[in-house]
Design an enzyme around this catalytic site. Structure first.
Site, PDB file in Angstrom:
ATOM      1  N   SER A 113       0.795  -1.232   0.000  1.00 48.02           N
ATOM      2  CA  SER A 113       0.000   0.000   0.000  1.00 48.02           C
ATOM      3  C   SER A 113       0.828   1.283   0.000  1.00 48.02           C
ATOM      4  O   SER A 113       0.331   2.324  -0.414  1.00 48.02           O
ATOM      5  CB  SER A 113      -0.972   0.018   1.177  1.00 48.02           C
ATOM      6  OG  SER A 113      -0.296   0.242   2.379  1.00 48.02           O
TER       7      SER A 113
ATOM      8  N   LYS B 213       0.109   5.290   6.643  1.00 41.34           N
ATOM      9  CA  LYS B 213      -0.482   5.976   5.484  1.00 41.34           C
ATOM     10  C   LYS B 213       0.007   7.420   5.446  1.00 41.34           C
ATOM     11  O   LYS B 213       0.620   7.915   6.385  1.00 41.34           O
ATOM     12  CB  LYS B 213      -2.019   5.974   5.564  1.00 41.34           C
ATOM     13  CG  LYS B 213      -2.648   4.607   5.673  1.00 41.34           C
ATOM     14  CD  LYS B 213      -2.501   3.792   4.428  1.00 41.34           C
ATOM     15  CE  LYS B 213      -3.135   2.412   4.616  1.00 41.34           C
ATOM     16  NZ  LYS B 213      -2.797   1.489   3.575  1.00 41.34           N
TER      17      LYS B 213
END
Length: 167
Positions: free
Chosen positions: A48, A92
Site C-alpha cells: 500500500s 499511510k
C-alpha cells in the site's frame, strides 16, 4: 557466630538482588515510556505504500510527540490505529486535514467514479501511496485525529535505504 555470619551473607545477597532488580525495573519503565511517548520502531510491510516503502518490509522510526501537539500536516506519513481492525496499526500519508475538500476515485482502475468528501473537524484523510491496493480513507472515510499514534520520520532498515522520510 556461624549463624550470624550466614545471616549477614544472606542479607547482603538479598540487598544486591533487590538493587539489581530495581535497576532492571527502572530501565524497563524508561523503555516503555520512551517507546510509548517519545519514539518507537515499527515494521511496515505490504504494497500500500509503494514506492515510498518496500513490500517486503521496512523498519521505520516514528515519533510520538508531534501528533499530541497538533503538528501533523499534509504529506506526513503517520502510524494510525486501523479503524477497521483496532488490533492493527497502518502506515499511510495524510492527504487531507479538517475542513479540506478531498477528491478521490472509488476504484482507481476505473477513472469514471470520482467522489468528493469534506474532512470533518477533528479528522484527517489518509491514503496509501499505491492507490491500487491501499485500504484507506477512500474505503472507511475520514479518520479521527485521536487514532494517529505517531509520525514516521526515518527508515532504518534495510541499510541500503536508510534515510529520512518526508513528502
Amino acid at each position: 557466630m556461624g549463624v550470624l555470619n550466614y545471616m549477614s551473607q544472606w542479607r547482603s545477597l538479598a540487598k544486591e538482588a533487590m538493587d539489581r532488580t530495581a535497576i532492571v525495573a527502572k530501565f524497563l519503565c524508561l523503555l516503555h515510556v520512551t517507546n510509548t511517548y517519545v519514539c518507537s520502531s515499527t515494521l511496515v510491510y505490504g504494497p500500500s505504500m509503494l514506492p515510498t516503502l518496500n513490500v517486503t518490509g521496512d523498519v521505520v522510526l516514528a515519533e510520538h510527540v508531534s501528533h499530541r501537539l497538533g503538528k501533523v500536516g499534509l504529506g506526513d506519513l503517520v502510524l494510525v490505529r486501523s479503524p477497521g481492525d483496532p488490533k492493527k496499526t497502518v502506515t499511510k500519508r495524510v492527504v487531507g486535514m479538517e475542513g479540506d475538500k478531498v477528491s478521490f476515485f472509488v476504484d482507481p482502475m476505473s477513472s469514471d467514479i470520482c467522489r468528493t468528501a469534506v474532512v470533518p473537524k477533528g479528522h484527517v484523510w489518509i491514503q496509501g501511496d499505491n492507490a491500487y491496493v491501499s485500504n484507506d480513507s477512500r474505503h472507511f472515510g475520514p479518520v479521527p485525529y485521536g487514532l494517529i499514534q505517531g509520525k514516521v520520520f526515518l527508515r532504518v532498515w534495510p541499510l541500503d535505504s536508510i534515510g529520512f522520510l518526508g513528502e
